[in-house]
Motif scaffolding. Structure first.
Motif, PDB file in Angstrom:
ATOM      1  N   GLU A 137       1.956  -6.322   0.822  1.00 14.47           N
ATOM      2  CA  GLU A 137       1.798  -5.637  -0.585  1.00 14.47           C
ATOM      3  C   GLU A 137       0.419  -5.939  -0.884  1.00 14.47           C
ATOM      4  O   GLU A 137      -0.328  -5.351  -1.587  1.00 14.47           O
ATOM      5  CB  GLU A 137       2.703  -6.216  -1.567  1.00 14.47           C
ATOM      6  CG  GLU A 137       4.068  -5.575  -1.153  1.00 14.47           C
ATOM      7  CD  GLU A 137       5.040  -6.249  -2.121  1.00 14.47           C
ATOM      8  OE1 GLU A 137       6.206  -5.704  -2.580  1.00 14.47           O
ATOM      9  OE2 GLU A 137       5.092  -7.569  -2.299  1.00 14.47           O
ATOM     10  N   VAL A 138      -0.236  -7.249  -0.729  1.00 22.21           N
ATOM     11  CA  VAL A 138      -1.618  -7.758  -1.218  1.00 22.21           C
ATOM     12  C   VAL A 138      -2.520  -6.794  -0.261  1.00 22.21           C
ATOM     13  O   VAL A 138      -3.673  -6.257  -0.554  1.00 22.21           O
ATOM     14  CB  VAL A 138      -1.698  -9.162  -0.695  1.00 22.21           C
ATOM     15  CG1 VAL A 138      -3.260  -9.757  -1.025  1.00 22.21           C
ATOM     16  CG2 VAL A 138      -0.740  -9.888  -1.826  1.00 22.21           C
ATOM     17  N   ALA A 139      -2.275  -6.656   1.137  1.00 26.11           N
ATOM     18  CA  ALA A 139      -3.280  -5.779   1.922  1.00 26.11           C
ATOM     19  C   ALA A 139      -3.316  -4.179   1.350  1.00 26.11           C
ATOM     20  O   ALA A 139      -4.296  -3.605   1.328  1.00 26.11           O
ATOM     21  CB  ALA A 139      -2.670  -5.983   3.392  1.00 26.11           C
ATOM     22  N   SER A 140      -2.081  -3.850   1.014  1.00 28.60           N
ATOM     23  CA  SER A 140      -2.052  -2.463   0.363  1.00 28.60           C
ATOM     24  C   SER A 140      -3.142  -2.649  -0.876  1.00 28.60           C
ATOM     25  O   SER A 140      -3.785  -1.527  -1.198  1.00 28.60           O
ATOM     26  CB  SER A 140      -0.591  -2.066  -0.063  1.00 28.60           C
ATOM     27  OG  SER A 140      -0.688  -0.836  -0.706  1.00 28.60           O
ATOM     28  N   LEU A 141      -2.841  -3.518  -1.839  1.00 29.12           N
ATOM     29  CA  LEU A 141      -3.762  -3.622  -2.935  1.00 29.12           C
ATOM     30  C   LEU A 141      -5.246  -3.665  -2.763  1.00 29.12           C
ATOM     31  O   LEU A 141      -6.008  -3.126  -3.342  1.00 29.12           O
ATOM     32  CB  LEU A 141      -3.061  -4.730  -3.791  1.00 29.12           C
ATOM     33  CG  LEU A 141      -3.920  -5.130  -5.172  1.00 29.12           C
ATOM     34  CD1 LEU A 141      -3.871  -3.946  -6.050  1.00 29.12           C
ATOM     35  CD2 LEU A 141      -3.479  -6.526  -5.745  1.00 29.12           C
TER      36      LEU A 141
END
Length: 75
Positions: A38-42
Motif C-alpha cells: 500500500e505504501v509502494a502504491s502511494l
C-alpha cells in the motif's frame, strides 16, 4: 504545509523516501497498519518523477489537488 513535509523528511534530504513515507502513513492513520504494498502504491502516486522519492514540489502538487473542489477552485 512545508513544516509537515519537513517533519517527515527525517534525514533532511529534501525528499521523503519509502521508509519516511511509511512513517508518515503510520503516524497519520494511527492504529491502522499500512502494508508495504500500500505504501509502494502511494509512493507511485506521489512520485511523479519516478525517482523513488517524493520532493517538496510533488508533495505540494498532490496536496493542492486534494484541496480542490469540483469547480476547480481551491478550498
Amino acid at each position: 504545509m512545508r513544516s509537515t513535509f519537513d517533519r517527515f523528511d527525517a534525514d533532511g534530504s529534501g525528499f521523503v523516501d519509502g521508509d519516511e513515507l511509511m512513517d508518515m502513513v503510520k503516524e497519520l492513520v494511527g492504529d491502522l497498519e499500512a502494508s508495504s504494498s500500500e505504501v509502494a502504491s502511494l509512493m507511485h502516486e506521489l512520485d511523479e518523477s519516478s525517482d523513488g522519492e517524493v520532493s517538496w514540489d510533488e508533495f505540494l502538487a498532490v496536496m493542492q489537488r486534494m484541496h480542490t473542489v469540483g469547480d476547480g477552485a481551491p478550498r
